[in-house]
Design a protein around this motif. Sequence first.
Motif, short mmCIF file in Angstrom:
data_model
loop_
_atom_site.label_atom_id
_atom_site.label_comp_id
_atom_site.label_asym_id
_atom_site.label_seq_id
_atom_site.Cartn_x
_atom_site.Cartn_y
_atom_site.Cartn_z
N LEU A 182 42.54 -26.78 32.82
CA LEU A 182 43.59 -27.80 32.70
C LEU A 182 44.39 -27.98 33.98
O LEU A 182 44.90 -29.07 34.25
N SER A 183 44.47 -26.94 34.80
CA SER A 183 45.22 -27.08 36.05
C SER A 183 44.51 -28.00 37.04
O SER A 183 45.10 -28.38 38.05
N LEU A 184 43.25 -28.36 36.77
CA LEU A 184 42.51 -29.29 37.62
C LEU A 184 42.61 -30.73 37.13
O LEU A 184 42.04 -31.63 37.75
N ALA A 185 43.31 -30.95 36.02
CA ALA A 185 43.40 -32.27 35.41
C ALA A 185 44.77 -32.88 35.69
O ALA A 185 45.72 -32.64 34.95
N PRO A 186 44.90 -33.68 36.75
CA PRO A 186 46.23 -34.16 37.14
C PRO A 186 46.87 -35.10 36.14
O PRO A 186 48.10 -35.26 36.14
N LEU A 202 44.75 -18.83 42.07
CA LEU A 202 43.75 -17.77 41.93
C LEU A 202 42.46 -18.09 42.67
O LEU A 202 41.82 -17.19 43.22
N TYR A 203 42.08 -19.37 42.69
CA TYR A 203 40.79 -19.75 43.26
C TYR A 203 40.96 -20.98 44.16
O TYR A 203 40.47 -22.07 43.87
N PRO A 204 41.66 -20.83 45.30
CA PRO A 204 41.98 -21.99 46.13
C PRO A 204 40.77 -22.63 46.81
O PRO A 204 40.89 -23.73 47.35
N THR A 205 39.59 -21.97 46.76
CA THR A 205 38.40 -22.56 47.37
C THR A 205 37.38 -23.02 46.33
O THR A 205 36.26 -23.37 46.68
N LEU A 206 37.77 -23.02 45.05
CA LEU A 206 36.84 -23.42 44.00
C LEU A 206 36.32 -24.83 44.27
O LEU A 206 37.11 -25.76 44.47
N ALA A 207 35.01 -24.99 44.29
CA ALA A 207 34.43 -26.28 44.67
C ALA A 207 33.10 -26.51 43.98
O ALA A 207 32.36 -25.56 43.68
N ALA A 466 37.52 -28.58 44.00
CA ALA A 466 37.01 -29.00 42.69
C ALA A 466 37.91 -30.04 42.06
O ALA A 466 37.47 -30.85 41.23
N GLY A 467 39.19 -30.05 42.44
CA GLY A 467 40.14 -31.00 41.87
C GLY A 467 39.95 -32.43 42.35
O GLY A 467 40.61 -33.34 41.85
N ILE A 471 36.97 -35.60 36.41
CA ILE A 471 36.25 -35.46 35.15
C ILE A 471 37.02 -34.57 34.18
O ILE A 471 36.90 -34.69 32.96
N PHE A 472 37.87 -33.69 34.72
CA PHE A 472 38.62 -32.78 33.87
C PHE A 472 39.72 -33.49 33.08
O PHE A 472 40.30 -32.91 32.15
N ASN A 473 40.00 -34.73 33.42
CA ASN A 473 40.91 -35.51 32.59
C ASN A 473 40.32 -35.84 31.23
O ASN A 473 41.02 -36.33 30.34
N LEU A 474 39.01 -35.59 31.07
CA LEU A 474 38.33 -35.85 29.79
C LEU A 474 38.22 -34.59 28.94
O LEU A 474 37.52 -34.58 27.93
N LEU A 475 38.92 -33.56 29.32
CA LEU A 475 38.92 -32.31 28.55
C LEU A 475 39.33 -32.53 27.10
O LEU A 475 40.15 -33.39 26.79
#
Length: 501
Positions: A182-186, A202-207, A466-467, A471-475
Amino acid sequence: MKKIIPQRRFSISAAAVIAIAVMSVITALPSIAQAQQNPTPSAVVCNASPTWVSNPSLPGDVQNTDNCSFQQYMWQTMLYLVQPVARGSQVRQFETFMPSYGIFVDPGKTPTPWGTTPKPTYCKGPSNLKQGYVFSNLTLQAGVGQPLIDKSLNRVFYGVSVNKPAYDFITGCGLQEAQCSLSLAPDLVEPVGYKVVDIPNLYPTLAFPNSSMELKTAWKILTRDELASKTFYSTKGSVRAPGKNCMENVDLGLVGMHIVSKTPTHPEFIWATFEHRNNAPYCSKTEAQPPLGGNWTFYDPNCKGNCTTNHYAEGKATQVCTMHPWGDPTQGTMPNNLTCSSTPPPGYICDPDTQKYVIQPSTANLQALDLSVQKMLAALPSGDANKLWANYSLVGNVWTAKGTLPPSMQVQVGALSGANNSMETYVQNGVSNIQNPYNCFSCHNLDGKNQGQSLNQAVKVQLPPAGLSHIFNLLNLKTKGCSTGVLPSNRMCAANGGPTK
């Protein structure tokens, strides 16, 4: 009172690295742009290759740094994606991508296995489900939350899907569950009591891994005449408009497609958009005839009453026109009716180097390649299914110089005002008070949610790469997951910036 400016929340060392990278690109902008310089439009050579059809392949990366290479990369990608998966198959490559509703499933369920066609839970759908069948209840456009209404007063429907590398990343990191990602869903607000994984910290390079692709498609319900015209790529589908309990089975025509690709040299993704050529005229030339004959799909020259273009009105067909042909901010009306003679002018658009080395090459190459593709496809034998794709144009494509992140305006290259008239109908010229180009990066950047209850406490969160995907807005917010407060530890997730233990 001292003005408190919200700041990004990342370490000093990380901030220094980002600042140095961005400043080095900005400082070197003329030299970078000169390396991408093209001849004047009258002499531009940016050609299609017949091998894109005779021996289609998905390019792994952009071959060179010149502007034409980026446009060629995307047309080659498009022509690969629309090929059958096997000889004699009716299924196209892009139709094997996993739709969002197969990933963000209901609580207690697992994502649809790759290679299997999902069905949404809100409708039975056809009894014999095949790959390529379109389901959609998505009608609201990004940025404005309004639908596009066609002449039959039907809404245009949208689909979002990803290829296997992107699917494996999302499901491997558990990002299909709301409390994990959810933190990736602006655009989503955390429900009260939710304890979500703090991915930015926690994962600033997540991609997403290299070769990841995300598609967004726009479909209209075809009339009998439109279906008979055979100018659209068409498919069977089931769509559900707001207020309806179930779906209606319809013939759908493709009117727009975003292709978003991550390559080894472009972690910011390359953002391209295609439109059906009969969608709408240019706003500066609404008297023009549709290039494919017939009628404009989303523009009525005989409109009566309130016919304001690119304006949503409940219960009325939208009058659409293209504000910035080829995503060129110097064509059409600049934001807020400013010009380069305004005081102050839109600085970046009006900068001579930006116009000479960024804007003009993009427009010239898009136009030249579009003509080359049309000529190549028109020369194919009668009955070749690829001839249909001459009815579509690559109208915008944007990336950053040297793949720089964050994708700030000063490092953006390509169609700086790129927008799809079937997907960004109402924000083609940006939003109120914007002074410069508005394109994919205006929303798809690394700006996360504000943390803090009041303005003087607000801290703007820096998202990991990754942000960039929304697509994470469709969670499905009813899902949970990540009960330990961290992402799952596995090889896939660790390889892409997730936990290593």
